[in-house]
Scaffold this active site. Structure first.
Site, PDB file in Angstrom:
ATOM      1  N   VAL A   7      27.770  44.030  54.117  1.00  0.00           N
ATOM      2  CA  VAL A   7      27.525  45.561  53.692  1.00  0.00           C
ATOM      3  C   VAL A   7      26.672  46.110  54.691  1.00  0.00           C
ATOM      4  CG1 VAL A   7      26.078  46.732  52.008  1.00  0.00           C
ATOM      5  CG2 VAL A   7      27.175  44.660  51.377  1.00  0.00           C
ATOM      6  N   CYS A   8      27.266  47.338  54.995  1.00  0.00           N
ATOM      7  CA  CYS A   8      26.150  48.209  55.980  1.00  0.00           C
ATOM      8  C   CYS A   8      26.185  49.819  55.496  1.00  0.00           C
ATOM      9  CB  CYS A   8      27.110  48.208  57.524  1.00  0.00           C
ATOM     10  SG  CYS A   8      28.582  48.820  57.601  1.00  0.00           S
ATOM     11  N   VAL A   9      25.904  50.469  56.269  1.00  0.00           N
ATOM     12  CA  VAL A   9      25.887  51.895  55.824  1.00  0.00           C
ATOM     13  C   VAL A   9      27.263  52.637  55.428  1.00  0.00           C
ATOM     14  CG1 VAL A   9      25.164  54.390  56.381  1.00  0.00           C
ATOM     15  CG2 VAL A   9      23.847  52.421  57.089  1.00  0.00           C
ATOM     16  N   GLY A  11      30.311  50.724  56.207  1.00  0.00           N
ATOM     17  CA  GLY A  11      31.109  49.587  56.274  1.00  0.00           C
ATOM     18  C   GLY A  11      32.200  49.429  57.462  1.00  0.00           C
ATOM     19  N   GLU A  39      27.324  50.483  51.542  1.00  0.00           N
ATOM     20  CA  GLU A  39      26.476  49.993  50.480  1.00  0.00           C
ATOM     21  C   GLU A  39      26.469  50.636  49.257  1.00  0.00           C
ATOM     22  OE1 GLU A  39      23.796  51.774  49.368  1.00  0.00           O
ATOM     23  OE2 GLU A  39      23.670  53.786  50.835  1.00  0.00           O
TER      24      GLU A  39
END
Length: 103
Positions: A7-9, A11, A39
């Protein structure tokens, strides 16, 4: 088959790491579905696809506590990717971290 969610800001920044993790998994004959998402998509993807582990990019480490509370009943291991491994895009180490969390 191991389902590993990163998960990141948005993707995007984890997509290269996903490729490196997939390569490491292939080399070790580990069947894994490794994917990166934003996220904002976690709840939807968990409901539809599920995951065995959720790894957070360092830039969203602040979400760890709220995700642990929100998904407590799922007994889903959640951790933050080591910043050095993330920065170096060390797919092998991040794969090891995921597999250790899965057990």
């Amino acid at each position: 088959m191991k389902n590993i969610m990163l998960v990141c800001v948005a993707g995007m920044s984890t997509s290269l790491l996903v490729s490196k993790m997939q390569k490491a998994a292939q080399e070790q004959n580990i069947e894994a579905d490794i994917y990166a998402i934003a996220e904002s998509e976690v709840e939807k993807v968990l409901a539809n696809k599920g995951a065995d582990v959720l790894l957070l990019g360092p830039q969203v480490r602040y979400l760890k506590g709220s995700f642990e509370t929100k998904y407590k009943e799922m007994k889903l291991p959640i951790d933050v990717i080591n910043m050095a491994d993330y920065g170096m895009m060390n797919g092998e180490n991040v794969l090891k971290q995921a597999l250790k969390l899965i057990g």
